[in-house]
Design a protein around this motif. Sequence first.
Motif, PDB file in Angstrom:
ATOM      1  N   TRP A 137       3.539  -8.557  -1.928  1.00  0.00           N
ATOM      2  CA  TRP A 137       2.855  -8.830  -0.622  1.00  0.00           C
ATOM      3  C   TRP A 137       2.618  -7.613   0.304  1.00  0.00           C
ATOM      4  CZ3 TRP A 137       6.255 -13.769   0.197  1.00  0.00           C
ATOM      5  CH2 TRP A 137       5.889 -14.701  -0.767  1.00  0.00           C
ATOM      6  N   ALA A 138       2.924  -7.178   1.722  1.00  0.00           N
ATOM      7  CA  ALA A 138       2.089  -6.410   2.719  1.00  0.00           C
ATOM      8  C   ALA A 138       2.552  -5.277   3.669  1.00  0.00           C
ATOM      9  CB  ALA A 138       1.464  -7.451   3.612  1.00  0.00           C
ATOM     10  N   GLY A 139       1.750  -4.568   4.664  1.00  0.00           N
ATOM     11  CA  GLY A 139       2.138  -3.328   5.336  1.00  0.00           C
ATOM     12  C   GLY A 139       1.637  -2.878   6.706  1.00  0.00           C
ATOM     13  N   THR A 140       2.371  -1.897   7.372  1.00  0.00           N
ATOM     14  CA  THR A 140       1.970  -1.216   8.609  1.00  0.00           C
ATOM     15  C   THR A 140       2.220   0.272   8.464  1.00  0.00           C
ATOM     16  OG1 THR A 140       4.161  -1.515   9.573  1.00  0.00           O
ATOM     17  CG2 THR A 140       2.537  -3.214  10.052  1.00  0.00           C
ATOM     18  N   GLY A 141       2.097   1.026   9.555  1.00  0.00           N
ATOM     19  CA  GLY A 141       2.344   2.461   9.485  1.00  0.00           C
ATOM     20  C   GLY A 141       3.115   2.968  10.683  1.00  0.00           C
ATOM     21  N   ASN A 142       3.442   4.289  10.700  1.00  0.00           N
ATOM     22  CA  ASN A 142       4.147   4.889  11.817  1.00  0.00           C
ATOM     23  C   ASN A 142       3.197   5.140  12.983  1.00  0.00           C
ATOM     24  OD1 ASN A 142       6.536   4.975  10.375  1.00  0.00           O
ATOM     25  ND2 ASN A 142       5.989   6.928   9.418  1.00  0.00           N
ATOM     26  N   LEU A 143       3.739   5.171  14.220  1.00  0.00           N
ATOM     27  CA  LEU A 143       2.941   5.376  15.417  1.00  0.00           C
ATOM     28  C   LEU A 143       3.192   6.750  16.011  1.00  0.00           C
ATOM     29  CD1 LEU A 143       3.475   1.936  17.193  1.00  0.00           C
ATOM     30  CD2 LEU A 143       1.511   2.655  15.850  1.00  0.00           C
ATOM     31  N   SER A 144       2.143   7.379  16.560  1.00  0.00           N
ATOM     32  CA  SER A 144       2.291   8.598  17.322  1.00  0.00           C
ATOM     33  C   SER A 144       2.661   8.236  18.748  1.00  0.00           C
ATOM     34  CB  SER A 144       0.970   9.386  17.318  1.00  0.00           C
ATOM     35  OG  SER A 144       0.593   9.693  15.992  1.00  0.00           O
ATOM     36  N   PRO A 145       3.311   9.163  19.515  1.00  0.00           N
ATOM     37  CA  PRO A 145       3.673   8.858  20.901  1.00  0.00           C
ATOM     38  C   PRO A 145       2.457   8.435  21.708  1.00  0.00           C
ATOM     39  CG  PRO A 145       4.735  10.878  20.161  1.00  0.00           C
ATOM     40  CD  PRO A 145       3.769  10.483  19.088  1.00  0.00           C
ATOM     41  N   GLY A 146       2.589   7.346  22.436  1.00  0.00           N
ATOM     42  CA  GLY A 146       1.517   6.846  23.283  1.00  0.00           C
ATOM     43  C   GLY A 146       0.485   6.018  22.564  1.00  0.00           C
ATOM     44  N   SER A 148      -3.284 -13.091   1.211  1.00  0.00           N
ATOM     45  CA  SER A 148      -4.495 -12.794   0.446  1.00  0.00           C
ATOM     46  C   SER A 148      -4.336 -11.480  -0.322  1.00  0.00           C
ATOM     47  CB  SER A 148      -5.695 -12.716   1.393  1.00  0.00           C
ATOM     48  OG  SER A 148      -6.862 -12.356   0.684  1.00  0.00           O
ATOM     49  N   ARG A 149      -3.809 -10.445   0.354  1.00  0.00           N
ATOM     50  CA  ARG A 149      -3.588  -9.167  -0.321  1.00  0.00           C
ATOM     51  C   ARG A 149      -2.487  -9.289  -1.377  1.00  0.00           C
ATOM     52  NH1 ARG A 149      -4.133  -4.151   3.937  1.00  0.00           N
ATOM     53  NH2 ARG A 149      -6.121  -4.786   4.885  1.00  0.00           N
ATOM     54  N   ASP A 206       6.869  -4.854   0.940  1.00  0.00           N
ATOM     55  CA  ASP A 206       6.578  -3.446   1.188  1.00  0.00           C
ATOM     56  C   ASP A 206       5.245  -3.294   1.910  1.00  0.00           C
ATOM     57  OD1 ASP A 206       7.240  -0.590   0.648  1.00  0.00           O
ATOM     58  OD2 ASP A 206       5.333  -0.693  -0.432  1.00  0.00           O
ATOM     59  N   GLN A 207       5.258  -2.526   3.006  1.00  0.00           N
ATOM     60  CA  GLN A 207       4.051  -2.404   3.818  1.00  0.00           C
ATOM     61  C   GLN A 207       2.950  -1.595   3.134  1.00  0.00           C
ATOM     62  OE1 GLN A 207       4.865  -1.041   7.793  1.00  0.00           O
ATOM     63  NE2 GLN A 207       6.630  -2.388   8.039  1.00  0.00           N
ATOM     64  N   GLU A 208       3.313  -0.724   2.226  1.00  0.00           N
ATOM     65  CA  GLU A 208       2.313   0.133   1.579  1.00  0.00           C
ATOM     66  C   GLU A 208       1.721  -0.494   0.333  1.00  0.00           C
ATOM     67  OE1 GLU A 208       2.034   4.593  -0.453  1.00  0.00           O
ATOM     68  OE2 GLU A 208       3.812   3.980   0.666  1.00  0.00           O
ATOM     69  N   SER A 209       2.573  -1.082  -0.516  1.00  0.00           N
ATOM     70  CA  SER A 209       2.105  -1.536  -1.826  1.00  0.00           C
ATOM     71  C   SER A 209       1.889  -3.040  -1.927  1.00  0.00           C
ATOM     72  CB  SER A 209       3.121  -1.128  -2.904  1.00  0.00           C
ATOM     73  OG  SER A 209       4.346  -1.821  -2.705  1.00  0.00           O
ATOM     74  N   ARG A 213       8.956   4.431 -12.082  1.00  0.00           N
ATOM     75  CA  ARG A 213       8.016   5.474 -12.492  1.00  0.00           C
ATOM     76  C   ARG A 213       6.575   5.009 -12.368  1.00  0.00           C
ATOM     77  NH1 ARG A 213      10.356   7.734 -18.154  1.00  0.00           N
ATOM     78  NH2 ARG A 213       8.291   8.700 -18.092  1.00  0.00           N
ATOM     79  N   ASP A 214       5.711   5.954 -11.966  1.00  0.00           N
ATOM     80  CA  ASP A 214       4.266   5.697 -11.922  1.00  0.00           C
ATOM     81  C   ASP A 214       3.902   4.542 -10.996  1.00  0.00           C
ATOM     82  OD1 ASP A 214       3.916   7.738 -13.871  1.00  0.00           O
ATOM     83  OD2 ASP A 214       4.396   6.287 -15.451  1.00  0.00           O
ATOM     84  N   GLY A 215       4.749   4.277  -9.991  1.00  0.00           N
ATOM     85  CA  GLY A 215       4.439   3.231  -9.028  1.00  0.00           C
ATOM     86  C   GLY A 215       4.626   1.819  -9.538  1.00  0.00           C
ATOM     87  N   VAL A 216       5.258   1.652 -10.705  1.00  0.00           N
ATOM     88  CA  VAL A 216       5.496   0.315 -11.262  1.00  0.00           C
ATOM     89  C   VAL A 216       6.773  -0.255 -10.643  1.00  0.00           C
ATOM     90  CG1 VAL A 216       5.885  -1.016 -13.361  1.00  0.00           C
ATOM     91  CG2 VAL A 216       4.369   0.978 -13.402  1.00  0.00           C
ATOM     92  N   TRP A 217       6.723  -1.502 -10.208  1.00  0.00           N
ATOM     93  CA  TRP A 217       7.866  -2.158  -9.586  1.00  0.00           C
ATOM     94  C   TRP A 217       8.612  -3.000 -10.612  1.00  0.00           C
ATOM     95  CZ3 TRP A 217       9.486  -2.471  -4.286  1.00  0.00           C
ATOM     96  CH2 TRP A 217       8.794  -1.587  -3.441  1.00  0.00           C
ATOM     97  N   PHE A 218       9.970  -2.914 -10.554  1.00  0.00           N
ATOM     98  CA  PHE A 218      10.819  -3.626 -11.497  1.00  0.00           C
ATOM     99  C   PHE A 218      11.891  -4.415 -10.756  1.00  0.00           C
ATOM    100  CE2 PHE A 218       9.540   0.326 -13.671  1.00  0.00           C
ATOM    101  CZ  PHE A 218       8.915  -0.206 -14.782  1.00  0.00           C
ATOM    102  N   PRO A 219      12.357  -5.520 -11.334  1.00  0.00           N
ATOM    103  CA  PRO A 219      13.535  -6.182 -10.769  1.00  0.00           C
ATOM    104  C   PRO A 219      14.747  -5.286 -10.952  1.00  0.00           C
ATOM    105  CG  PRO A 219      13.003  -7.129 -12.902  1.00  0.00           C
ATOM    106  CD  PRO A 219      11.884  -6.179 -12.571  1.00  0.00           C
TER     107      PRO A 219
END
Length: 272
Positions: free
Chosen positions: A14-23, A37-38, A191-194, A231-237
């Motif tokens: 499933w989904a994600g966000t990112g880091n914020l700059s000051p202000g 959906s993603r 995970d917010q990225e993948s 490895r190679d971005g593959v996710w495992f249990p």
Amino acid sequence: MKRSVFAAIVLLAWAGTGNLSPGQDPAPQPSEKEILSRALERGLANAERRLVHHYSFRHLLIQEKLDKEARPTRIEKRLYQVMPIGNVRYERLLEKDGEPLSKKEREDERRKEARFRRRLARDGSRGKSNDNEVRFNRDLVDRYHFRVEGTEELHGREVYRLTFEPKSRKLPVRRRIDRALNNSHGSVWLDQESYEIVRVEFELIRPTRIWWGILGSISRVDGMLDRKEGRDGVWFPSYFRLYLKGRILFRSLHSRLESHWSDFVPVAERSE
């Protein structure tokens, strides 16, 4: 209860966000619909690629039989080497209770694997359907109401936490596992990225009957699954635990199970 009932392996993404700059104003949090959906798109891609089937790995299974106070009365440990044979995963037993197999046990395992290979060559790699397998797909998602509870950090990853509840008490039952799914709630960390699952926790809301109560009933189930990126971005249990209490026919059922997965290596890099 047989191991297959314990090992209802949950495969989700499933989904994600990112880091914020000051202000900087925080980015709007995506809705449950956008996240799911993603997630479904990612889960479908994973299912089609079947990457985990191209890896060999270790599986340590620990099963405990418990007394009325949840104290272990018997503990069994099994270490397996898991590998794809044809298009089917096969578990080759390596150790029992921390000890290497005896000569007789090794011979038994060799004969067992030889029978498996002959059967596979004769019948093909279609494999048997598993009524206890849990797949992340539209059918699963449609059983629940999801809600985004916020963002956290887990295993060094920025994640969303979502909770889920059954939509009603009249959900479809097409397989044995559906009765448990229809009566379970819990949380997932994504995970917010993948858009991959990092953790899922679940528990049974109410007792569930097996074959309308003829075979028995399950009064309590709770568990957790952890996954990590390899490895190679593959996710495992990586870790799974399950607590189970109930009755099968005239026999009480009170058990705890743990699975640990490790040493994932592409099959091309490891000889059998």
